[in-house]
Enzyme design. Structure first.
Site, PDB file in Angstrom:
ATOM      1  N   HIS A  76      35.559  39.510  50.115  1.00  0.00           N
ATOM      2  CA  HIS A  76      35.495  40.755  49.358  1.00  0.00           C
ATOM      3  C   HIS A  76      34.153  40.879  48.664  1.00  0.00           C
ATOM      4  CE1 HIS A  76      36.927  44.270  47.206  1.00  0.00           C
ATOM      5  NE2 HIS A  76      36.435  43.748  46.092  1.00  0.00           N
ATOM      6  N   SER A  77      33.495  42.045  48.815  1.00  0.00           N
ATOM      7  CA  SER A  77      32.227  42.343  48.175  1.00  0.00           C
ATOM      8  C   SER A  77      31.175  41.303  48.582  1.00  0.00           C
ATOM      9  CB  SER A  77      32.421  42.415  46.652  1.00  0.00           C
ATOM     10  OG  SER A  77      31.341  43.063  46.042  1.00  0.00           O
ATOM     11  N   MET A  78      30.662  40.495  47.676  1.00  0.00           N
ATOM     12  CA  MET A  78      29.724  39.447  48.072  1.00  0.00           C
ATOM     13  C   MET A  78      30.348  38.543  49.136  1.00  0.00           C
ATOM     14  SD  MET A  78      28.018  36.347  45.827  1.00  0.00           S
ATOM     15  CE  MET A  78      29.552  35.401  45.784  1.00  0.00           C
TER      16      MET A  78
END
Length: 237
Positions: A76-78
């Site tokens: 998720h995200s990074m």
């Protein structure tokens, strides 16, 4: 049995996924990856760049890839950025690729790079204002300077990874991606449809109610998607 490796977002640790353990199907083995410098690896030096992070994560995933069983990646995200780079590293080593790959809360590499911002270089107050706009920071953390002093270096190190990341031009991955997004997530750059350029097998795009941290806001629905997808993966003997 299928092994699910989960990579955290900026500032996160393995702990952010451990609550999924009791909700995932019994045939799914959850392994939340712990990145250097936090959680059980507190005190270890932070990664200097994305390549260093990927090299640190490779042995963990390589073991599953060579073990003959099925495995999957979730980021998720990074963590989505790291999972994408990890997929390329696995392909470059001619390792078996995951049966399923979930990239969540992040736009396609070229979109994020074109609009990237190095907020990790901002003074503390401005940096925290930027981070708070993403959501996900507890009021308790912001009110306790001791906790904040402990957490800030982790956040800065992670946002440095994200801010300095430069995607390389490469052939599309020889697989199908599942792209997850929040309907109200204004932090994602570009259209999630553009992930199609990065996977020869195309993409499944799944949107959830909520903002950047929809994986927590809509946890039951996200886990339901994982259960549905991963229990349909043919068992390998």
């Amino acid at each position: 049995m299928i092994t699910l490796f989960c990579l955290p977002y900026a500032g996160g640790s393995a702990q952010v996924y451990k609550r999924w353990a009791g909700k995932l199907h019994s045939s799914i083995r959850l392994i939340p990856a712990e990145l250097a410098g936090r959680g059980s690896r507190m005190g270890q030096p932070f990664y200097r760049n994305t390549a260093e992070a990927v090299q640190d994560l490779l042995p963990l995933v390589r073991q599953a890839a060579l073990g003959g069983g099925s495995y999957a990646l979730f980021g998720h995200s990074m963590g989505s950025m790291l999972a994408y780079e990890l997929l390329h590293a696995l392909r470059e080593e001619s390792m078996p690729l995951p049966a399923a790959s979930f990239l969540s809360g992040r736009g396609a590499p070229h979109s994020e790079y074109e609009q990237g911002r190095r907020i990790h270089e901002l003074p503390d107050a401005e940096f925290l204002d930027e981070v708070k706009q993403l959501g996900g920071m507890s009021a308790e953390l912001l009110q306790h300077r001791e906790l904040l002093d402990l957490f800030l270096p982790i956040l800065r190190a992670d946002f440095k990874l994200v801010g300095e990341y430069e995607p390389k031009p490469r052939k599309p991955l020889p697989l199908r991606l599942t792209i997850l997004g929040g309907k109200e997530d204004s932090t994602v750059k570009g259209s999630l449809v553009e992930w199609e350029y990065y996977a020869a097998g195309g993409c499944d795009r799944v949107l959830f109610d909520g903002g950047h941290f929809f994986i927590h806001e809509q946890e039951s629905d996200v886990v339901a998607l994982l259960n549905k997808t991963l229990t349909a993966v043919p068992a390998l003997i």
